[in-house]
Structure formats: C-alpha cells, structure tokens
Write an enzyme that holds these catalytic residues in place. Structure first.
Site, PDB file in Angstrom:
ATOM      1  N   GLU A  78       0.803  -1.220   0.000  1.00  0.00           N
ATOM      2  CA  GLU A  78       0.000   0.000   0.000  1.00  0.00           C
ATOM      3  C   GLU A  78       0.837   1.271   0.000  1.00  0.00           C
ATOM      4  OE1 GLU A  78      -2.510  -0.677   3.388  1.00  0.00           O
ATOM      5  OE2 GLU A  78      -4.035  -1.695   2.200  1.00  0.00           O
ATOM      6  N   GLU A 109       7.638 -21.667   8.546  1.00  0.00           N
ATOM      7  CA  GLU A 109       8.056 -20.746   9.599  1.00  0.00           C
ATOM      8  C   GLU A 109       9.100 -21.351  10.531  1.00  0.00           C
ATOM      9  OE1 GLU A 109       5.293 -20.829  13.423  1.00  0.00           O
ATOM     10  OE2 GLU A 109       4.182 -20.156  11.666  1.00  0.00           O
TER      11      GLU A 109
END
Length: 266
Positions: A78, A109
């Site tokens: 963004e 992860e």
C-alpha cells in the site's frame, strides 16, 4: 506459556448466540488500542530508526510467517499507491514465498535460515532496516532473519504481542504490544493481528510524513490509478488553491500529480 496462547476468558463458545459471540469479540477488541498506546515509546524509536535508514537511501523490509507475514506484505503493497514511493522501498517477505500469501505452507516458519536467504535475494545491506513481525515472538524464521541481519550490521526492529520474547531479543528496536488471550484461544489473527496492523499503519504513515510525502494532511504524492483517486486529487487541489473543479481537473491532467500541480502554482 505465552499470553497470546493463554486460554480465552470466554468459554463454551458453541453455546453462545450470534449476538453474544459478536459482543464478546467486540469487547476484547476494544482492549487492543490501549495495548498499542502502552508501546508508543517503542514505536517511536522504531519510526526514528526507519526514517534514518530511508534517509540514507535504504529500504524497509518486513519478514514474517502466516498472518504476520501477510500483514507485512499488505502494508508494503500500500505504500507506493498511497505515498508515491517506488516499488521496492518497502518490501514484505513471507515464509514460504508468494504461495504462502494465499495458502499455508507447511513448516515454512520453522526454518531459521530461510529468512536470510530471502533477504539476500534483495541484496539487503547496512542502509536498510529489517522488521520482524511475529505475534508469538518465537517464530524461528523471524528470529533467524533478525539475528543474521544484526550480525551483518543491519538495523532491526520487530512487532510482537508477547513480552520478553526471542524475537524481541533479536531486534535492536523491538515493539511489544501485549494483547493477552484471544477470544478464540490461540487465534492470533484476531487481537494480535489487529495490534500488528495498527502498529504497521503507524510505522509507515509516520515515516512517510517525516520523509516529506504528505502536505498538510493530504496524500499529495498518491498514484492516480483510478477515478476515485483522480476525484480525490482534484478536491485536494481545489481546497489548497481555492479554485473550481474544472480548473483543478485541468491542472491535475497537465501536471500528473497533486504535488506537481500545487508546486506549479507557487
């Protein structure tokens, strides 16, 4: 046990009505901004460090897994349309690669070495800053990435939702927003995720303001990528110059950005 994994303060959820479920979720959500407020001094330090690195020509990298990784990618994506900065100034990296944005990648992860490999693909260097995002504060992917970055003399920060975590210990500028138990036990996409999003909003918005990417309270460098944003740009010019819509539209079309249009009228 970490507080984000602690049992919910609510029980027998399956017996509650929809209204009771929603009221319960809403009641615990209201505690999140208060938890963020307690961490403002840490957020301030991270913003100052980020501004300093970007002023040197560096970049901001986010590393995370699961929800945390996705939030970093969202914030990074963004920045160009909002502030007109180049693609690649803010970079979100998620354990498991782009596939993990939409679908969980098993065990991604847990690889403590992969984050540094992922960062190295972007030629991360000492002008940059690497911010790890991990609600639990114990994600090996994030810990390993931060540790390697620090060993290379790269500035590091983090956003975690438990106190005294390994991720925070690995970061030079830790932000610890202690959100406590989730409404649904262990579902850190809820309160913890909201807290992380709030801090990410603060980090990039404050940083971009400090870097001169805002005028007054307006996004004068935003990309005019759709009609809604063109209309917003026209209103900015109208407000700043005290002119009508047609004249503002002509200036925006001529100069291509709100900032350029305003600067041309000085």
């Amino acid at each position: 046990m970490s507080t984000t994994e602690s049992p919910s303060l609510f029980n027998n959820l399956e017996t509650l009505s929809t209204r009771e479920l929603l009221a319960g979720i809403n009641s615990v959500d209201q505690t999140v901004p208060l938890a963020v407020a307690k961490a403002l001094p840490q957020v301030e330090a991270l913003v100052e460090a980020t501004v300093a690195q970007l002023q040197k020509g560096g970049r901001l990298f986010y590393i995370g897994a699961g929800t945390s990784g996705r939030l970093g990618i969202l914030d990074a994506s963004e920045c160009p349309p909002t502030f007109g900065v180049p693609q690649g100034l803010v970079v979100g990296i998620i354990a498991g690669g782009d596939t993990a944005i939409r679908k969980a990648v098993e065990n991604a992860e847990d690889d403590a070495e992969q984050a540094w490999h992922d960062l190295s693909e972007h030629s991360v260097n000492q002008n940059d800053i690497v911010v790890g995002i991990a609600a639990s504060g114990r994600t090996p992917y994030v810990i390993g990435g931060l540790q390697m970055a620090r060993q290379q003399g790269i500035a590091t920060g983090c956003i975690v939702c438990n106190a005294g975590s390994e991720v925070a210990a690995a970061a030079e500028f830790p932000v610890e927003v202690v959100t406590g138990p989730e409404f649904l036990t262990g579902s850190t996409r809820m309160k913890a995720g909201t807290a992380q999003k709030l801090v990410l909003n603060m980090l990039t918005t404050a940083t971009m303001i400090r870097l001169g990417r805002v005028k007054g309270n307006k996004m004068v460098d935003m990309q005019l990528s759709n009609q809604k944003l063109v209309d917003r740009g026209e209103r900015m010019i109208m407000d700043e110059l005290g002119i009508g819509q047609e004249e503002a539209a002509a200036l925006l079309q001529r100069y291509g950005s709100v900032r350029a249009a305003l600067d041309a009228q000085k």
